[in-house]
Design a protein around this motif. Sequence first.
Motif, PDB file in Angstrom:
ATOM      1  N   LYS A  13      -8.786  -3.173  20.282  1.00  0.00           N
ATOM      2  CA  LYS A  13      -8.610  -4.448  19.582  1.00  0.00           C
ATOM      3  C   LYS A  13      -9.603  -4.677  18.443  1.00  0.00           C
ATOM      4  N   ASN A  14     -10.715  -3.974  18.411  1.00  0.00           N
ATOM      5  CA  ASN A  14     -11.679  -4.186  17.320  1.00  0.00           C
ATOM      6  C   ASN A  14     -11.357  -3.287  16.129  1.00  0.00           C
ATOM      7  N   HIS A  15     -10.082  -3.237  15.770  1.00  0.00           N
ATOM      8  CA  HIS A  15      -9.613  -2.386  14.687  1.00  0.00           C
ATOM      9  C   HIS A  15      -9.874  -3.017  13.319  1.00  0.00           C
ATOM     10  N   THR A  16      -9.831  -2.173  12.291  1.00  0.00           N
ATOM     11  CA  THR A  16      -9.840  -2.684  10.919  1.00  0.00           C
ATOM     12  C   THR A  16      -8.392  -2.923  10.505  1.00  0.00           C
ATOM     13  N   PRO A  17      -8.149  -3.790   9.543  1.00  0.00           N
ATOM     14  CA  PRO A  17      -6.774  -4.026   9.085  1.00  0.00           C
ATOM     15  C   PRO A  17      -6.043  -2.751   8.679  1.00  0.00           C
ATOM     16  N   GLU A  18      -6.716  -1.877   7.924  1.00  0.00           N
ATOM     17  CA  GLU A  18      -6.060  -0.650   7.465  1.00  0.00           C
ATOM     18  C   GLU A  18      -5.732   0.281   8.629  1.00  0.00           C
ATOM     19  N   HIS A  19      -6.628   0.314   9.624  1.00  0.00           N
ATOM     20  CA  HIS A  19      -6.381   1.169  10.790  1.00  0.00           C
ATOM     21  C   HIS A  19      -5.181   0.644  11.576  1.00  0.00           C
ATOM     22  N   LEU A  20      -5.086  -0.669  11.733  1.00  0.00           N
ATOM     23  CA  LEU A  20      -3.939  -1.278  12.405  1.00  0.00           C
ATOM     24  C   LEU A  20      -2.641  -0.878  11.705  1.00  0.00           C
ATOM     25  N   LYS A  21      -2.613  -1.000  10.397  1.00  0.00           N
ATOM     26  CA  LYS A  21      -1.405  -0.680   9.635  1.00  0.00           C
ATOM     27  C   LYS A  21      -1.039   0.800   9.780  1.00  0.00           C
ATOM     28  N   GLN A  22      -2.040   1.665   9.724  1.00  0.00           N
ATOM     29  CA  GLN A  22      -1.775   3.103   9.812  1.00  0.00           C
ATOM     30  C   GLN A  22      -1.224   3.472  11.183  1.00  0.00           C
ATOM     31  N   MET A  23      -1.771   2.850  12.232  1.00  0.00           N
ATOM     32  CA  MET A  23      -1.292   3.138  13.584  1.00  0.00           C
ATOM     33  C   MET A  23       0.166   2.691  13.740  1.00  0.00           C
ATOM     34  N   ILE A  24       0.486   1.528  13.205  1.00  0.00           N
ATOM     35  CA  ILE A  24       1.869   1.038  13.277  1.00  0.00           C
ATOM     36  C   ILE A  24       2.805   1.991  12.542  1.00  0.00           C
ATOM     37  N   LYS A  25       2.404   2.427  11.353  1.00  0.00           N
ATOM     38  CA  LYS A  25       3.232   3.354  10.579  1.00  0.00           C
ATOM     39  C   LYS A  25       3.447   4.666  11.325  1.00  0.00           C
ATOM     40  N   SER A  26       2.392   5.153  11.973  1.00  0.00           N
ATOM     41  CA  SER A  26       2.508   6.416  12.713  1.00  0.00           C
ATOM     42  C   SER A  26       3.517   6.303  13.833  1.00  0.00           C
ATOM     43  N   VAL A  27       3.432   5.214  14.597  1.00  0.00           N
ATOM     44  CA  VAL A  27       4.384   5.017  15.695  1.00  0.00           C
ATOM     45  C   VAL A  27       5.799   4.837  15.147  1.00  0.00           C
ATOM     46  N   TYR A  28       5.931   4.074  14.077  1.00  0.00           N
ATOM     47  CA  TYR A  28       7.236   3.845  13.440  1.00  0.00           C
ATOM     48  C   TYR A  28       7.868   5.163  12.999  1.00  0.00           C
ATOM     49  N   ASN A  29       7.043   6.086  12.509  1.00  0.00           N
ATOM     50  CA  ASN A  29       7.536   7.369  12.011  1.00  0.00           C
ATOM     51  C   ASN A  29       7.677   8.427  13.100  1.00  0.00           C
TER      52      ASN A  29
END
Length: 212
Positions: free
Chosen positions: A105-121
């Motif tokens: 949960k102590n993620h950075t905004p960019e890390h959150l977005k990248q993780m979501i994109k990875s799962v989406y892809n």
Amino acid sequence: MEKIKVIIADDSDFVRDGMRIILSVDEEFEVIGCASNGREAIDLAKENAPDIFLMDIQMPEMDGIEATKYIVDNNLGKVLILTTFDDDELVQSALKNGAKGYLIKNHTPEHLKQMIKSVYNGTGVMEENILESLTKNSEVKPAGFSEEGYTAREMDIIKAVADGLSNKEIANKLFISEGTVKNYITSILAKENLSHRTALAVYYLTGKKQGE
């Protein structure tokens, strides 16, 4: 470009609002709903068809583990679990229920977005410290993973992947080339019908293939 549709499920208003703001200002994402428990998240999904769930583990009424199982069983979307540093056993339960990734949960905004994109892809993702923790807590190899059909060298590779080592680190450890390591991993993934090394690590550590 089509936006990635996200549902955020967390019983903390602060966490939900923070992630909603982070994603809403990025044109690549669309937050289609926020929920305070798993049941609310499922109800939202039935109305709005999300791509990704950001799912807290510990919530009232229906927790993230139970919600993940329902979501995966009913093909409602892909789940990225939100976790804290002391959730190791719960993370393993969520893994077995088909979650595709894990995010501290102590993620950075960019890390959150990248993780979501990875799962989406289609790429399962896991924080390195969670993978390390699962490794430490898995001294006994789970019954679900079988060493049958693997050479000693292949098992060395699998164990090194599960330890979170990169191809370069594995090559240095086993005194072979990075290209040879890559070839081994490609062959092992094909044998197990897995798409990436994180899925292999999860399978070795938990005895469960993602999506089963």
